[in-house]
Design a protein around this motif. Sequence first.
Motif, PDB file in Angstrom:
ATOM      1  N   LEU A  90       0.839  -1.184   0.000  1.00 40.65           N
ATOM      2  CA  LEU A  90       0.000   0.000   0.000  1.00 40.65           C
ATOM      3  C   LEU A  90       0.879   1.239   0.000  1.00 40.65           C
ATOM      4  CD1 LEU A  90      -2.775   1.388   0.264  1.00 40.65           C
ATOM      5  CD2 LEU A  90      -2.511   1.197   2.753  1.00 40.65           C
ATOM      6  N   GLY A  91       0.831   1.994  -1.101  1.00 41.30           N
ATOM      7  CA  GLY A  91       1.589   3.235  -1.181  1.00 41.30           C
ATOM      8  C   GLY A  91       3.049   3.016  -1.513  1.00 41.30           C
ATOM      9  N   LYS A  92       3.687   4.090  -1.873  1.00 39.03           N
ATOM     10  CA  LYS A  92       5.095   4.040  -2.265  1.00 39.03           C
ATOM     11  C   LYS A  92       6.017   3.912  -1.063  1.00 39.03           C
ATOM     12  CE  LYS A  92       8.523   6.758  -4.847  1.00 39.03           C
ATOM     13  NZ  LYS A  92       8.762   8.018  -5.607  1.00 39.03           N
ATOM     14  N   TYR A  93       5.631   4.569   0.034  1.00 41.15           N
ATOM     15  CA  TYR A  93       6.519   4.647   1.190  1.00 41.15           C
ATOM     16  C   TYR A  93       6.027   3.768   2.336  1.00 41.15           C
ATOM     17  CZ  TYR A  93       8.215   8.773  -1.261  1.00 41.15           C
ATOM     18  OH  TYR A  93       8.719   9.627  -2.216  1.00 41.15           O
ATOM     19  N   THR A  95       5.311   3.394   6.289  1.00 44.39           N
ATOM     20  CA  THR A  95       4.835   4.387   7.241  1.00 44.39           C
ATOM     21  C   THR A  95       4.734   3.773   8.641  1.00 44.39           C
ATOM     22  OG1 THR A  95       2.517   3.826   6.832  1.00 44.39           O
ATOM     23  CG2 THR A  95       3.474   5.582   5.494  1.00 44.39           C
ATOM     24  N   LYS A 123      -2.756   9.344   6.254  1.00 47.46           N
ATOM     25  CA  LYS A 123      -2.792   9.112   4.823  1.00 47.46           C
ATOM     26  C   LYS A 123      -4.203   8.777   4.346  1.00 47.46           C
ATOM     27  CE  LYS A 123       1.694   9.401   4.138  1.00 47.46           C
ATOM     28  NZ  LYS A 123       2.284  10.452   3.275  1.00 47.46           N
ATOM     29  N   TYR A 125      -5.809   7.074   0.831  1.00 47.41           N
ATOM     30  CA  TYR A 125      -5.487   6.383  -0.414  1.00 47.41           C
ATOM     31  C   TYR A 125      -6.795   6.203  -1.191  1.00 47.41           C
ATOM     32  CZ  TYR A 125      -1.175   5.118   2.081  1.00 47.41           C
ATOM     33  OH  TYR A 125       0.003   5.145   2.804  1.00 47.41           O
ATOM     34  N   THR A 136      -2.861   9.610  -3.503  1.00 53.78           N
ATOM     35  CA  THR A 136      -2.769   9.728  -2.051  1.00 53.78           C
ATOM     36  C   THR A 136      -2.845  11.191  -1.626  1.00 53.78           C
ATOM     37  OG1 THR A 136      -0.351   9.862  -2.016  1.00 53.78           O
ATOM     38  CG2 THR A 136      -1.334   7.652  -1.921  1.00 53.78           C
ATOM     39  N   ASP A 138      -2.524  13.672   2.221  1.00 50.14           N
ATOM     40  CA  ASP A 138      -2.229  13.710   3.644  1.00 50.14           C
ATOM     41  C   ASP A 138      -3.258  14.561   4.365  1.00 50.14           C
ATOM     42  OD1 ASP A 138       0.037  12.275   3.033  1.00 50.14           O
ATOM     43  OD2 ASP A 138       1.425  13.949   3.307  1.00 50.14           O
TER      44      ASP A 138
END
Length: 373
Positions: A90-93, A95, A123, A125, A136, A138
Motif C-alpha cells: 500500500l503506497g510508495k513509502y 509508514t 494518509k 489512499y 494519495t 495527507d
Amino acid sequence: MIKFTLIHAFAVVALFSESAFAENTQAPLFNERYSYPISMDKNITAGLALGDIDGDGDLDLIESNGRHWPHASFVYFNAENRGFSKRVQLGKYQTTGYRIELIDLDGDKDLDIVLAADKLPNKLYFNDGKGDFIETRDFGSALSNTRSITVTDINNDGAPDILEICRGTANNIFLNDGLGNMSLAGTFGNLSDSTLDVAVADMNGDGHVDLVLANRDGQQNVILLRTGKLEFNTSVKYGSGSDDTRGVAVADMNGDGLLDVITANIGSKNSVIFNLGNAKFSTEQYFGSDFRSYALKVIDIDNDGDFDAVVANVAAKNEIYLNDGSGKLHVNATVGDPEARTYTLAVGDINNDGKLDIVTGSSESLNLIFYQK
C-alpha cells in the motif's frame, strides 16, 4: 408398584440439569483447525480492515503495519471467496501505520483507505475502482501522537468525516468536503487526554451523536455529550475511573433499546457498562480474565439476534464471548498463539458461507484468519 427413592430423585434432577446445561451451552464456533495464516511474514500490525475493494463481490483485506517504526502496509485480494492469494504494498513509502478504515471518501462508489500514522501526517489512499490506490493525500500534522481514527459523518452532510485520536496531543475533527479533501474543524476532549479509541453514537437520546472516549494511562473514561454544532463540552464519566482502556464499542447488549458501552482493558477485566437512560450508566459488569486486551469487536457472531464480543489479547489467546441475551458475556472459544501480541481484529464473511470469520493482527507474529465452523 415402583418406589421413587431419593436416589431416583437425584438421578432425575441430574438428568434435567444435564439437559439444561446442554441447551444453554453452545459448542465452540472457532478453533485452531479452521485457521489459516494471511502470509508467512511477522509484521508489526496495528490495523486491519475488510471490504470489497475491487468490486468482485468478496471481502479483501487491508493490513496497516508499523506503529512507531516505518513498515510496509499491504493490500490482500480475496480469490473467489477462497482466501487471500495476492497482495501488493500500500503506497510508495513505508509508514508508521496504526488503525486503518475503508470508506468511500470521494463519493465515487468504491472504498478508499484512511490510515492513521504516528508522528507523520495521516494518509488517504483513493481507489480507482479496481483496488489500485495510486492517488494519495495527507491530513493532520506530524506533531500529533496519532493512535487511531474513527470515520463518521459528524456534521450530517452525507460525507464521511474523520476523528483523529491521539495520545497526549489534541484529538482533532476533520471535515470532508465530499470529494475527500479534509479540513481541520475543531478538537474534542483535553490536550492531556491519552485517548486510544472513540465510539460515536447518541448516548443520551437527544438525537445528536456523542463521543465515547477510551483513555489509557489510568485516566477517567468519559462520554462527551454534544452541546453544539461541533462542540462536545459536557462529559459523563463511565467505568471505574482508573481503567486502562484500549478499545471501546457501543451496542444495546440487553435489548432495552439503550446503547451500552463495552471496553477492552489491560490490567483489569473487560467490562460492559449498561445505559440506564438520562445519561446515567451502571457500574462495570466484568467479563473475561485479567488479560491485556487491546481491541474488541462487538457484533452478532452467532447470528442469534444479540451482540457478542471478540477480544484481542496480548500474551494470551484471543477470546470469543457470546451474549446470553441479558448482556452477560460467556466465553465460547479461545484462539491464536498464547504468546502473540494481538493488537487488532477484523470480522467478516471471508469465504461467503454465511458465517462471520475473524482476522487477527499481531505484532511480530503471524496474522491469522479463523473460519467459523
